[in-house]
Enzyme design. Sequence first.
Site, PDB file in Angstrom:
ATOM      1  N   GLU A 167     -11.818  -2.523  -6.022  1.00  0.00           N
ATOM      2  CA  GLU A 167     -10.538  -1.992  -5.530  1.00  0.00           C
ATOM      3  C   GLU A 167     -10.717  -0.551  -5.030  1.00  0.00           C
ATOM      4  O   GLU A 167     -10.308  -0.215  -3.926  1.00  0.00           O
ATOM      5  CB  GLU A 167      -9.531  -2.049  -6.683  1.00  0.00           C
ATOM      6  CG  GLU A 167      -8.143  -1.541  -6.335  1.00  0.00           C
ATOM      7  CD  GLU A 167      -7.273  -1.396  -7.563  1.00  0.00           C
ATOM      8  OE1 GLU A 167      -7.807  -1.436  -8.705  1.00  0.00           O
ATOM      9  OE2 GLU A 167      -6.045  -1.227  -7.390  1.00  0.00           O
ATOM     10  N   HIS A 168     -11.298   0.296  -5.891  1.00  0.00           N
ATOM     11  CA  HIS A 168     -11.580   1.688  -5.510  1.00  0.00           C
ATOM     12  C   HIS A 168     -13.082   1.906  -5.473  1.00  0.00           C
ATOM     13  O   HIS A 168     -13.785   1.458  -6.374  1.00  0.00           O
ATOM     14  CB  HIS A 168     -11.010   2.674  -6.541  1.00  0.00           C
ATOM     15  CG  HIS A 168      -9.555   2.515  -6.813  1.00  0.00           C
ATOM     16  ND1 HIS A 168      -9.070   1.764  -7.865  1.00  0.00           N
ATOM     17  CD2 HIS A 168      -8.456   3.012  -6.180  1.00  0.00           C
ATOM     18  CE1 HIS A 168      -7.746   1.814  -7.861  1.00  0.00           C
ATOM     19  NE2 HIS A 168      -7.343   2.570  -6.853  1.00  0.00           N
ATOM     20  N   GLN A 216      -9.588   6.133 -14.239  1.00  0.00           N
ATOM     21  CA  GLN A 216      -9.331   4.711 -14.027  1.00  0.00           C
ATOM     22  C   GLN A 216      -9.028   4.030 -15.361  1.00  0.00           C
ATOM     23  O   GLN A 216      -8.106   3.237 -15.481  1.00  0.00           O
ATOM     24  CB  GLN A 216     -10.561   4.056 -13.380  1.00  0.00           C
ATOM     25  CG  GLN A 216     -10.352   2.616 -12.983  1.00  0.00           C
ATOM     26  CD  GLN A 216      -9.263   2.458 -11.957  1.00  0.00           C
ATOM     27  OE1 GLN A 216      -9.116   3.291 -11.063  1.00  0.00           O
ATOM     28  NE2 GLN A 216      -8.456   1.437 -12.106  1.00  0.00           N
ATOM     29  N   HIS A 230      -5.474   3.822 -17.292  1.00  0.00           N
ATOM     30  CA  HIS A 230      -4.371   2.972 -16.825  1.00  0.00           C
ATOM     31  C   HIS A 230      -4.069   1.839 -17.789  1.00  0.00           C
ATOM     32  O   HIS A 230      -2.919   1.446 -17.960  1.00  0.00           O
ATOM     33  CB  HIS A 230      -4.728   2.338 -15.467  1.00  0.00           C
ATOM     34  CG  HIS A 230      -4.329   3.180 -14.314  1.00  0.00           C
ATOM     35  ND1 HIS A 230      -3.035   3.527 -14.070  1.00  0.00           N
ATOM     36  CD2 HIS A 230      -5.056   3.732 -13.315  1.00  0.00           C
ATOM     37  CE1 HIS A 230      -2.975   4.265 -12.971  1.00  0.00           C
ATOM     38  NE2 HIS A 230      -4.195   4.418 -12.497  1.00  0.00           N
ATOM     39  N   HIS A 255       4.345 -36.058  24.384  1.00  0.00           N
ATOM     40  CA  HIS A 255       3.896 -34.741  24.860  1.00  0.00           C
ATOM     41  C   HIS A 255       3.511 -34.833  26.345  1.00  0.00           C
ATOM     42  O   HIS A 255       3.915 -33.993  27.156  1.00  0.00           O
ATOM     43  CB  HIS A 255       2.690 -34.248  24.048  1.00  0.00           C
ATOM     44  CG  HIS A 255       3.043 -33.669  22.710  1.00  0.00           C
ATOM     45  ND1 HIS A 255       3.618 -34.406  21.701  1.00  0.00           N
ATOM     46  CD2 HIS A 255       2.898 -32.407  22.201  1.00  0.00           C
ATOM     47  CE1 HIS A 255       3.809 -33.621  20.638  1.00  0.00           C
ATOM     48  NE2 HIS A 255       3.386 -32.405  20.926  1.00  0.00           N
ATOM     49  N   ASP A 286      -4.557   8.180  -5.065  1.00  0.00           N
ATOM     50  CA  ASP A 286      -3.479   7.558  -5.832  1.00  0.00           C
ATOM     51  C   ASP A 286      -2.137   8.199  -5.503  1.00  0.00           C
ATOM     52  O   ASP A 286      -1.098   7.538  -5.500  1.00  0.00           O
ATOM     53  CB  ASP A 286      -3.721   7.745  -7.347  1.00  0.00           C
ATOM     54  CG  ASP A 286      -4.857   6.890  -7.859  1.00  0.00           C
ATOM     55  OD1 ASP A 286      -5.243   5.938  -7.162  1.00  0.00           O
ATOM     56  OD2 ASP A 286      -5.362   7.169  -8.965  1.00  0.00           O
TER      57      ASP A 286
END
Lengths: 434, 434
Positions: free
Chosen positions: A330-331, A262, A265, A423, A364
């Site tokens: 996220e993960h 991770q 990145h 209406h 991934d």
Amino acid sequence: MLKLKKISNGRKNVEQVKELLDSRSGDNLAKYRETAAGILKNVQKNGDLAVLEYTSRFDGVDFEASELEVKEAEIEAALKEVDQDFIKALKNAAANIKDFHAEQKDKSWQKQKKPGIITGQICQPLKRAGVYVPGGRAAYPSSVLMTVIPAKVAGVEEIIMLTPPDKEGKVSPVILAAAKIAGVDRIFKIGGAQAVAAAAYGTETIPGVDIIVGPGNIYVSMAKELVFGQVKIDMIAGPSEIMIMAEKDSNPAYIAADLMSQAEHDPLASSILVTDAPELIEKVKEELEKQIKEMSKKDIIKESLENFGLMIEVVNQEAALEMINLVAPEHLELAVKNPFELLPAVENAGSIFLGEYTPEPIGDYYAGPNHVLPTNSTARFFSPLSVRDFVKYSGFIHYSKEALKEASDDVICLAEGEGLDAHANSIKIRKQDQ
Amino acid sequence: MLKLKKISNGRKNVEQVKELLDSRSGDNLAKYRETAAGILKNVQKNGDLAVLEYTSRFDGVDFEASELEVKEAEIEAALKEVDQDFIKALKNAAANIKDFHAEQKDKSWQKQKKPGIITGQICQPLKRAGVYVPGGRAAYPSSVLMTVIPAKVAGVEEIIMLTPPDKEGKVSPVILAAAKIAGVDRIFKIGGAQAVAAAAYGTETIPGVDIIVGPGNIYVSMAKELVFGQVKIDMIAGPSEIMIMAEKDSNPAYIAADLMSQAEHDPLASSILVTDAPELIEKVKEELEKQIKEMSKKDIIKESLENFGLMIEVVNQEAALEMINLVAPEHLELAVKNPFELLPAVENAGSIFLGEYTPEPIGDYYAGPNHVLPTNSTARFFSPLSVRDFVKYSGFIHYSKEALKEASDDVICLAEGEGLDAHANSIKIRKQDQ
């Protein structure tokens, strides 16, 4: 020596974790937004001309309009140029991704509530999707698969890809190969905010789309935010993160490897271990020291781990799960012996990896679920990119003369109660005729 | 004499229609956005204190924090005070809306692709939803049903309503009644951008939510745009519109009534007739002249019809449908004999009303499909409010030791191809152990 942050126990520590994650987001976005807005305006007004100007200025390439689109021959050449094992791996991944996303397809339906009353919902694909793919080292063929295949499965009629050219006016062959495998229809060599503008408004050469997806730099993100409403967009991705929940017997070498994967990145990525086993934390630290030496991106990994990495010690699994749900990562890896037992307790996470032999990279690249995920605690309410993003719905209603008559009094009562007598009139005028 | 715009035929006229619709959107939003941003910041920092200050300043009511929440006794009183026919009609409408939205519920699923490989998707309701309901004359109980019921059906744990108090510090009894019928859990007397801020960030009294939905004034809309990402929001609603497709034998009185029912909402509303029968246009005009006299909102109707109304003559039904799909109206009436035959050709519309006895108000109030719809041509890519807005998804993956081994070479190849060797390492380290 890696300097890793460590905290232990206690609900109030969740705030610390959230602050750490939040501290990754820049807050002075105004000037980027202004620049992007200027580019949008210019492209909306001047079309291709503006696009070509920006391409010359930002990418250093002087194109004619007719050179913006990648030719079929370039794609064929790319498919031959790229390593054939890589092509094969991409094709296997694409098959898995397609297979998973096919399960997300929704159907139109209608029901007859009683004679004379039909209601229903139509689910249709968007007509045209634009997929943005960054250039340079951030050009990931796996992201091409993840963004294009859901659109393809949804039944989008035309998928166009937008990606900046390199200095020679070319697009990376692996990107072209991935585009071909995923099923992109047309590819344009255009990047930055000008690409988003061209896709949102359309130019002489680049067709306007209904949705723009895919990651990009800060100008691309700002431009996407600004055209939202003119077209649909996917989420605005922030820096990435992983939380790994582990227990006494979890393998520290695996955990260290996954934290690093991770971290490599981006210096802003955040890698967090949460465990009820203090001794595991020490072992993971040792493994990190050992393994980091071999990594080509060791500087990024170090920076990321020291600034935004975290080791969290909790009293028990329950506390770990509470922490996870409050952070909404996220993960999430459940690197434990019985991960399926914990799954029902996970409320907030983008993608969940179950067991020690399901490291994040399998998701991934390969397993099928999307890797475009809600970041920065937004998994509380946002979802992974999916086929759902590439369709839209219409409701529909049919009432017969008799059914309308029966509903008339209620509807007139409601309309008049809201003071909307035109209406009510629309119902009354039909009732009179009966 | 109503002065109605008329155009005929031709694809290029679509641009004219779109320009007409677009001309309704104000473009100088910067100062509203700035004001809203200031309010957001203050509430985020000062919580209840700021909320009470704004409530005093904007609503003219000096509350203590403990008075912000509506008490059960107020709700019970409202249920008795409101006309019982109206309550009955609301309950019937609520039952239909619930019934329709129940069909939108999605399920979690998982599949075993082959032994050792499980992938799946978890669908869960959001925890807490905030529903904004405007005050004053724009307070529509029907909108309470349409925004709350989908959240309820989705399984949202707690639904809070935010609505500004009147000068006496009260909330309209019909709104309270609708909230009770729809299943709101807590109601707070707070409006404007400060309500959005309180719901997005949470204060001492008002709990933070995961999604904010519902229409509001320009400050509410700007605040919603600004908190997007901090929470989820529904769409930002623009001015409303209807397109009615009719034929030679369609009833001009019905069409005139339906055009007016759209027009009475707002001078910016747009009512458009599209037909291949020029004689019908004349008859509809006559009917408008006749019926408008009886309408209480005749000034608004006149202004709306003259500025943004349109009569479009086309050569045939095909041309009408092409026009509809290019405009992508919020509401579409197919006021023709065989509406179901035309339905498959409708690509872009928020809600579709089939046949002459299905006027828009039956959908606005009663039939079941949602009336919170994409406006201003965004039906091209946006959808009606639905249960889908109140859920979120997580992907999940499990690979066994053997399954990972089998996939290893592909994943390592892809990771190395992207230059991410810590990703490759995370696979390799497990492969070594086998």
